[in-house]
Design an enzyme around this catalytic site. Sequence first.
Site, PDB file in Angstrom:
ATOM      1  CB  SER A 132      46.240  80.303  61.263  1.00  0.00           C
ATOM      2  OG  SER A 132      47.580  79.904  61.518  1.00  0.00           O
ATOM      3  CE1 TYR A 146      45.547  82.061  66.209  1.00  0.00           C
ATOM      4  CE2 TYR A 146      47.041  80.499  65.175  1.00  0.00           C
ATOM      5  CZ  TYR A 146      46.367  81.707  65.158  1.00  0.00           C
ATOM      6  OH  TYR A 146      46.512  82.550  64.081  1.00  0.00           O
TER       7      TYR A 146
END
Length: 237
Positions: A132, A146
């Site tokens: 990501s 995350y």
Amino acid sequence: MGSFKGKSVLVMGGSRGIGAAIVRRFAKEGAAVHFTYAGNTAAAEAIAKETGGKAAKVDSADRKAVTAYVASCGALDILVVNAGVVEFGDPTTLAPEAVERLFAINIHAPYFAAVEAAKTMRDNGRILIIGSINGDMMPFPGLTSYAVSKSAVQGLARGLSRDLGPRGITVNVVQPGPVDTDMNPADGPMKDMMQSGLSIKRHGHVDEVAAMVAFLAGPDAGFITGAMHTIDGGMGA
């Protein structure tokens, strides 16, 4: 099309969103595709029927289940680890168990799947991890765990690229920004906040991410390894 004809591909997390687009792309180009899924059996069966792929329900938080399934697929040409989860909220109040599960799925599973696949992977194979843009930058609060997990897979790719390079196996991370999926819909409540930071004012399409994966898995990318490949509409510019 057909550049992956005869290739054996495993996509961890392939029943929806980006993973399903990756399964479709490889199948369209002639690969024999295995893929895992976590919960939606109907969606997985539909993708398997559409593509001729083989679906298996595997809990990516279970290390033994992950390694056993990877081993059962035999010698792979391409491994794509796409399975991942998000926990959003104040890190001082998030349940520790939820964060541990996130780390197990987003960090441990890519590591153990890649290492297990490498044991029998054919020379000049490809390992790809879907990371990501949040591995590089975090524009808003609430995603600490995350971000940690997506930074961790960068180190995994760099390290494994050294370990596996003598066999011609490349290891890369694809780092999407906002992509239109059921987890992050283009018309969802975070649309305006996310798109405000983009140079191209829209969410990405899953097929665009699958196209980058296909390039990095293909014959023209044999000298690309240990690298992060961002596809984020300019979010990190």
